[in-house]
Scaffold this active site. Structure first.
Site, PDB file in Angstrom:
ATOM      1  N   ASP A 183       0.804   3.678  19.184  1.00 42.07           N
ATOM      2  CA  ASP A 183       1.698   4.003  18.070  1.00 42.07           C
ATOM      3  C   ASP A 183       0.878   4.790  17.053  1.00 42.07           C
ATOM      4  OD1 ASP A 183       3.337   4.177  15.902  1.00 42.07           O
ATOM      5  OD2 ASP A 183       4.036   2.098  15.997  1.00 42.07           O
ATOM      6  N   LYS A 216       4.836  11.392   8.557  1.00 37.07           N
ATOM      7  CA  LYS A 216       3.641  10.910   7.847  1.00 37.07           C
ATOM      8  C   LYS A 216       2.593  12.028   7.847  1.00 37.07           C
ATOM      9  CE  LYS A 216       5.116   6.213   8.751  1.00 37.07           C
ATOM     10  NZ  LYS A 216       4.845   4.903   9.403  1.00 37.07           N
ATOM     11  N   GLU A 231      25.620  13.995  21.884  1.00 33.79           N
ATOM     12  CA  GLU A 231      25.126  12.882  22.699  1.00 33.79           C
ATOM     13  C   GLU A 231      24.669  13.392  24.065  1.00 33.79           C
ATOM     14  OE1 GLU A 231      27.964   9.715  22.910  1.00 33.79           O
ATOM     15  OE2 GLU A 231      27.580   9.099  20.850  1.00 33.79           O
ATOM     16  N   THR A 276       6.062   8.565  14.332  1.00 33.36           N
ATOM     17  CA  THR A 276       7.002   9.119  13.367  1.00 33.36           C
ATOM     18  C   THR A 276       6.625  10.588  13.191  1.00 33.36           C
ATOM     19  OG1 THR A 276       5.544   8.509  11.556  1.00 33.36           O
ATOM     20  CG2 THR A 276       7.311   6.956  12.081  1.00 33.36           C
TER      21      THR A 276
HETATM   22  C1  PLP Z   1       5.696   3.933   9.805  1.00 34.83           C
HETATM   23  C2  PLP Z   1       5.437   3.243  11.084  1.00 34.83           C
HETATM   24  C3  PLP Z   1       6.467   2.878  11.948  1.00 34.83           C
HETATM   25  C4  PLP Z   1       7.925   2.903  11.579  1.00 34.83           C
HETATM   26  O1  PLP Z   1       8.446   4.019  11.143  1.00 34.83           O
HETATM   27  P1  PLP Z   1       9.819   4.021  10.292  1.00 34.83           P
HETATM   28  O2  PLP Z   1      10.167   5.449  10.358  1.00 34.83           O
HETATM   29  O3  PLP Z   1       9.455   3.525   8.936  1.00 34.83           O
HETATM   30  O4  PLP Z   1      10.783   3.132  10.980  1.00 34.83           O
HETATM   31  C5  PLP Z   1       6.136   2.354  13.180  1.00 34.83           C
HETATM   32  N1  PLP Z   1       4.855   2.169  13.527  1.00 34.83           N
HETATM   33  C6  PLP Z   1       3.841   2.475  12.708  1.00 34.83           C
HETATM   34  C7  PLP Z   1       2.442   2.249  13.160  1.00 34.83           C
HETATM   35  C8  PLP Z   1       4.093   3.006  11.452  1.00 34.83           C
HETATM   36  O5  PLP Z   1       3.073   3.286  10.637  1.00 34.83           O
END
Ligand code: PLP
Length: 423
Positions: free
Chosen positions: A202, A231, A58, A228
């Site tokens: 995002d 992806k 932490e 993330t």
């Molecule tokens: C996949 C995604 C998230 C969330 O990610 P998780 O790891 O599934 O919680 C947030 N914002 C966007 C645009 C995404 O494509």
């Protein structure tokens, strides 16, 4: 066989080991078109399986609440420095457990409950965490949502500007989960500046494309960048928050102690590995190939009479409206899965059908690109998709199984990290 091999798992828990092996084989044998998925490298896989999972830490490097951080600190610092260098940002936090908690930390950093947030509506391509009603972000904050134009499926910046002027959001999200076109960070930034809002890009879906130079970067436009790591970036399941120096401390405090406890150090290590891989020339080639493959697949689907939202793609993702083909997204997705082609059913903008039984399918090329497929194979993929959708309409299960066999045959020539057939 799983690689690295899992003999201890097989010994301790044969039931689970068998499921893992079967899942690995499934990933080997299917054309995986879910645009948020990928195949991580063997190095990333190995990092996630290390003893780093044993350690609590932490806090942040140099400021921990537990002893024994002599090696965890440099590991986390490595991930942070690599993120900063790769994306060209002042600050990076690599601790968020996944994309959704990363976004929640942004709310915690800048908003009070009831404050106004603006994001793209989920059925228009946005993410749940951009203020959609069923999400905590839509329940605990006052959310206003923008969409896309009905005519061309693109963001209407006049609508976004009007909404922002009227509603005065403190936070504006751009980016999403079903956007087949380039996100125009510059235009969002202009609007955010005008209404004095913090702009969040995002980039969860497109982080790998940005790192590889195949999509414009939000750096210089967005105040905060959320992504993330699993992806297109091709790392372990996790997330990062990046920002200008101005917002660094607010974000760090929101992640810990605001929202989370101990970071997942095995994941942090795997993020560091993925970021190193993403800085290579090879990764740049992958990122551009993802887009080239998506464009080739979109072209092949258009030739077969499919309606694509926005008429095509600029990135890794294709959204197909199946209305004109007379089949719903869900039965199509189920038939395609049986035919060895894995994707997801999805709403299309202005969908007249229900979210659990929508009009569209969403697909993308990151995983098949990692696997080694190229533009030449995309007409064949489109032909199989078309044949499977027609077979579904006839109820011809034998045809679906035949296609699955052909898919298996093609993919047997393209190795995947993590599993190989036993010789
Ligand atoms: C996949 C995604 C998230 C969330 O990610 P998780 O790891 O599934 O919680 C947030 N914002 C966007 C645009 C995404 O494509």
């Amino acid at each position: 066989m799983h690689q690295p091999a899992i003999p201890h798992l097989a010994q301790t828990d044969p039931q689970l080991a068998e499921l893992v092996e079967a899942e690995a084989r499934r990933q080997f044998e299917k054309i995986r078109l879910i645009p948020s998925e990928n195949y991580v490298s063997s190095a990333v896989l190995e990092a996630t399986g290390t003893v780093l999972t044993n350690k609590y830490s932490e806090g942040y490097p140099g400021k921990r609440y537990y002893e024994g951080q002599q090696l965890i600190d440099p590991i986390e610092s490595l991930a942070v420095e690599r993120a900063k260098a790769l994306f060209g940002v002042d600050h990076a936090n690599v601790q968020p457990y996944s994309g959704s908690p990363a976004n929640l930390a942004i709310y915690l950093a800048f908003l009070q409950p009831g404050d106004t947030v603006m994001g793209m509506a989920l059925p228009m391509g946005g993410h749940l965490t951009h203020g959609w009603s069923v999400s905590a972000t839509g329940k605990w904050f006052r959310s206003v949502q923008y969409g896309v134009r009905k005519e061309d499926g693109r963001v209407d910046f006049d609508e976004v500007r009007d909404l922002a002027r009227r509603e005065r959001p403190k936070l504006i999200f751009c980016g999403g989960t079903a956007i087949p076109r380039t996100v125009e960070f510059d235009k969002f930034a202009e609007i955010a500046r005008e209404v004095d809002a913090i702009l969040v890009a995002d980039i969860a879906h497109i982080a790998g494309l940005i790192a590889g130079g195949a999509h414009p970067s939000p750096v210089g436009y967005a105040d905060v960048i959320s992504t993330t790591t699993h992806k297109t970036l091709r790392g372990p399941r996790g997330a990062m928050l990046m920002s200008t120096a101005e917002y660094a401390s607010a974000l760090d405090k929101a992640v810990f102690p605001g929202l989370q406890g101990g970071p997942h150090n095995h994941t942090t290590a795997a993020i560091a590995v993925a970021l190193r891989e993403a800085a290579t020339e090879e990764f740049r080639g992958y990122a551009h190939q993802v887009v080239a493959n998506a464009k080739a697949l979109a072209e092949a689907l258009l030739e077969r009479g499919y309606d694509l939202v926005t008429g095509g793609t600029d990135n890794h993702l294709i959204l197909v409206d199946l209305t004109s083909k007379g089949i719903g997204g869900k039965p199509a997705a189920k038939a395609l899965d049986r035919a060895g082609i894995e994707l997801n059913y999805n709403t299309v903008p202005f969908d007249p059908r229900k979210p659990f039984d929508p009009s569209g399918i969403r697909l993308g090329t990151p995983a098949i690109t990692t696997r080694g497929l190229r533009e030449e194979q995309m007409p064949q993929v489109a032909a199989w998709m078309d044949a499977a959708i027609e077979a579904a309409q006839r109820g011809d299960e034998a045809a679906l199984d035949r296609i699955a066999g052909e898919v298996r045959e093609l993919l047997s020539a393209y190795p995947m990290p993590g599993w190989a057939p036993t010789p």
